[in-house]
Design an enzyme around this catalytic site. Structure first.
Site, PDB file in Angstrom:
ATOM      1  N   CYS A 284      24.052  32.491  59.014  1.00  0.00           N
ATOM      2  CA  CYS A 284      22.848  32.898  58.277  1.00  0.00           C
ATOM      3  C   CYS A 284      22.709  32.115  56.974  1.00  0.00           C
ATOM      4  O   CYS A 284      21.763  31.373  56.774  1.00  0.00           O
ATOM      5  CB  CYS A 284      22.919  34.384  57.923  1.00  0.00           C
ATOM      6  SG  CYS A 284      23.134  35.467  59.298  1.00  0.00           S
TER       7      CYS A 284
HETATM    8  N1  SAJ Z   1      30.408  34.093  50.164  1.00  0.00           N
HETATM    9  C1  SAJ Z   1      30.932  33.614  48.973  1.00  0.00           C
HETATM   10  N2  SAJ Z   1      30.738  34.332  47.834  1.00  0.00           N
HETATM   11  C2  SAJ Z   1      30.043  35.517  47.837  1.00  0.00           C
HETATM   12  C3  SAJ Z   1      29.521  35.985  49.058  1.00  0.00           C
HETATM   13  C4  SAJ Z   1      29.717  35.269  50.207  1.00  0.00           C
HETATM   14  O1  SAJ Z   1      31.557  32.560  48.937  1.00  0.00           O
HETATM   15  O2  SAJ Z   1      29.921  36.133  46.779  1.00  0.00           O
HETATM   16  C5  SAJ Z   1      30.580  33.312  51.385  1.00  0.00           C
HETATM   17  C6  SAJ Z   1      31.329  34.065  52.458  1.00  0.00           C
HETATM   18  O3  SAJ Z   1      32.720  33.866  52.327  1.00  0.00           O
HETATM   19  C7  SAJ Z   1      30.792  33.424  53.733  1.00  0.00           C
HETATM   20  C8  SAJ Z   1      29.359  33.075  53.372  1.00  0.00           C
HETATM   21  O4  SAJ Z   1      29.300  33.054  51.936  1.00  0.00           O
HETATM   22  O5  SAJ Z   1      31.490  32.237  54.029  1.00  0.00           O
HETATM   23  C9  SAJ Z   1      28.344  34.093  53.914  1.00  0.00           C
HETATM   24  O6  SAJ Z   1      28.797  35.344  53.499  1.00  0.00           O
HETATM   25  P1  SAJ Z   1      27.869  36.672  53.663  1.00  0.00           P
HETATM   26  O7  SAJ Z   1      28.629  37.807  53.074  1.00  0.00           O
HETATM   27  O8  SAJ Z   1      26.518  36.404  53.169  1.00  0.00           O
HETATM   28  O9  SAJ Z   1      27.949  36.883  55.217  1.00  0.00           O
HETATM   29  P2  SAJ Z   1      26.971  36.723  56.419  1.00  0.00           P
HETATM   30  O10 SAJ Z   1      26.759  35.325  56.804  1.00  0.00           O
HETATM   31  O11 SAJ Z   1      27.512  37.651  57.443  1.00  0.00           O
HETATM   32  O12 SAJ Z   1      25.573  37.279  55.865  1.00  0.00           O
HETATM   33  C10 SAJ Z   1      25.084  38.465  56.399  1.00  0.00           C
HETATM   34  C11 SAJ Z   1      23.596  38.379  56.189  1.00  0.00           C
HETATM   35  N3  SAJ Z   1      22.964  39.379  56.987  1.00  0.00           N
HETATM   36  C12 SAJ Z   1      21.832  39.040  57.642  1.00  0.00           C
HETATM   37  O13 SAJ Z   1      21.351  37.940  57.570  1.00  0.00           O
HETATM   38  C13 SAJ Z   1      21.221  40.104  58.451  1.00  0.00           C
HETATM   39  C14 SAJ Z   1      23.257  38.594  54.727  1.00  0.00           C
HETATM   40  O14 SAJ Z   1      21.839  38.803  54.590  1.00  0.00           O
HETATM   41  C15 SAJ Z   1      23.969  39.800  54.184  1.00  0.00           C
HETATM   42  O15 SAJ Z   1      23.609  39.981  52.814  1.00  0.00           O
HETATM   43  C16 SAJ Z   1      25.462  39.536  54.308  1.00  0.00           C
HETATM   44  O16 SAJ Z   1      25.729  39.523  55.713  1.00  0.00           O
HETATM   45  C17 SAJ Z   1      26.270  40.635  53.637  1.00  0.00           C
HETATM   46  O17 SAJ Z   1      25.816  41.127  52.590  1.00  0.00           O
HETATM   47  O18 SAJ Z   1      27.371  40.901  54.139  1.00  0.00           O
END
Ligand code: SAJ
Length: 444
Positions: A284
């Site tokens: 995403c």
């Molecule tokens: N990450 C960081 N720092 C942060 C947050 C995330 O480095 O502060 C990295 C994570 O390690 C990962 C990537 O970014 O590699 C994405 O992380 P994510 O928590 O955004 O995970 P996703 O890809 O599962 O995003 C999903 C998304 N959900 C949908 O699209 C329906 C996102 O909108 C959500 O906000 C996210 O999950 C969530 O909050 O967990």
């Protein structure tokens, strides 16, 4: 028999009575194209709401598991699948062309990047497989994350090749997926944006999701809902890039970025904490901003901030390798590096676009001997080879010249990792709560 739409006495268009009736009585049969982390939870929520569901997915192994009442996804319990299969309310097929013309069809297929560009091929293929199945009163909803305007300018014309007219004979809407496997939130608990290409479609799509989720949020058009979905995830990518870029300079200013973020997070308004890491992975966050930037480029208005954020986040694996090289006398050639965690974030099995894999590639490029351990990801494909998770963690910790923590799975005994390692580079600050020997443990 298709019932003419009725104008009620307030002049509000009443959608096709039969389609609305089938939703309200939950007698509609619903097809779900794509049974991944979006489609399968949705299929289960539909089944639990009382609808008959037929799911289509190209992955035969996934269908075999489902037919046996087993869930192919960690976030869905076997019992959720078995119950529906036993009740005869959940069929599966490998071919979306064989959904047998259900009353409603939800398209939940991947929209990845292909050579750095948006790739909506799977949406197009799904739409084309539906053409012979379109019939009066049918409702088609796109859930996949797409370039703004895709629903109205691509999906509708393809479906109208059936000879039927959208918003007259059949109905079309867009409702972005908001599934996050690791948040623990069920599909039904997350507010759902809904939209239709016209008032009838909008009313039917809204009614459908009112029967599935707790909160429904109507958008004025599919286009704004498509844009909103991209906004939500671009917001994350840009904010993660901000702290990643600051992490690359804070140390030179004598500032601990992790302490600064925790201090900022004490502000009860106007601030949302994000944390630096080895890079941004998943299907995403590193993808959706590219869809938005691509559309802006087409409109002749490049989004430099999004592109810069992508560049910063993509630079993190190289920055991690630079920092580890500094710790190992400036040279990684021949050094033994053990990477902890291959999944793109903690407590999940997904390594798609994982920054951990990019970090491994950076180490290999610099001549290091790289191994990894991840209980969720038994093997990963790097740029040059397929690596397999080492079976025994402790001896490899003891053997490594440097242990690099890339994914902070909750299942690790971090005291044990700390005690068995000679040198650790912690990209997730997961060791912050332990008494650390500053010579042994280093952070972003
Ligand atoms: N990450 C960081 N720092 C942060 C947050 C995330 O480095 O502060 C990295 C994570 O390690 C990962 C990537 O970014 O590699 C994405 O992380 P994510 O928590 O955004 O995970 P996703 O890809 O599962 O995003 C999903 C998304 N959900 C949908 O699209 C329906 C996102 O909108 C959500 O906000 C996210 O999950 C969530 O909050 O967990």
């Amino acid at each position: 028999m298709y019932v003419e739409p009725l104008l009620d006495n307030t002049g509000i268009v009443t959608p096709s009575i039969s389609a609305m009736e089938r939703i309200r009585t939950r007698t509609a049969r619903v097809g779900v194209v794509g049974l991944g982390y979006v489609g399968l939870p949705l299929a289960v929520a539909l089944g639990d709401a009382g609808f008959d569901v037929v799911g289509a997915d190209l992955d035969q192994s996934k269908l075999d598991a489902l037919k046996e009442g087993r869930s192919p996804l960690d976030c869905i319990a076997d019992s959720s699948i078995g119950g529906l299969i036993d009740a005869g309310r959940f069929e599966v097929t490998t071919d979306a062309a064989h959904l047998n013309s259900p009353d409603i069809i939800l398209i939940c297929v991947p929209t990845p990047l292909n050579q750095g560009e948006p790739d909506q091929r799977f949406v197009m293929e799904a739409a084309e497989s539906l053409i012979p199945q379109i019939r009066p009163g049918m409702i088609v909803v796109l859930e996949s994350t797409v370039i703004p305007d895709t629903t109205e300018r691509m999906l509708v014309p393809v479906l109208e090749a059936s000879g039927y007219k959208a918003e007259v004979d059949f109905f079309v809407g867009f409702s972005p997926e908001r599934v996050d496997p690791s948040s623990g939130l069920d599909v039904v608990d997350v507010p759902k944006l809904v939209s239709g290409i016209g008032p009838q479609s909008a009313a039917l799509v809204e009614e459908l999701y009112r029967n599935i989720v707790r909160t429904v949020v109507p958008a004025s058009s599919p286009r704004v809902a498509e844009f909103t979905k991209l906004l939500e995830n671009t917001f994350r990518d840009v904010n993660i890039a901000l702290v990643n870029e600051l992490a690359q300079v804070a140390r030179d200013m004598g500032v601990d970025i992790w302490e600064a973020i925790d201090l900022a997070a004490t502000k009860p308004y106007g601030y949302t904490p994000f944390y630096p890491g080895p890079g941004v992975g998943g299907h995403c966050i590193p993808v959706d901003p590219v869809y938005l930037a691509w559309r802006a480029e087409v409109a002749g208005k490049p989004l430099s901030m999004l592109q810069d954020a992508r560049r910063v986040n993509d630079s993190m694996p190289g920055f991690v390798a630079d920092r580890v090289a500094e710790l190992l006398d400036g040279d990684l050639a021949g050094k033994k590096i053990l990477v902890i965690g291959a999944a793109f974030k903690k407590d999940i099995e997904d390594a798609r676009n994982s920054a951990s894999v990019d970090v491994m590639d950076r180490f290999v490029e610099r001549g290091a001997e790289v191994l990894y351990h991840d209980p969720y990801c038994p093997s990963v494909k790097t740029a040059t080879r397929t690596l397999v998770s080492v079976p025994d963690l402790i001896p490899e910790l003891e053997r490594a010249d440097c242990v690099v923590i890339c994914t902070d799975h909750s299942s690790y005994d971090w005291e044990e990792v700390l005690g068995s390692s000679r040198l650790i580079f912690d990209t997730r600050n997961v060791l912050a709560s332990f008494v650390n020997d500053e010579a042994k443990v280093h952070r972003l």
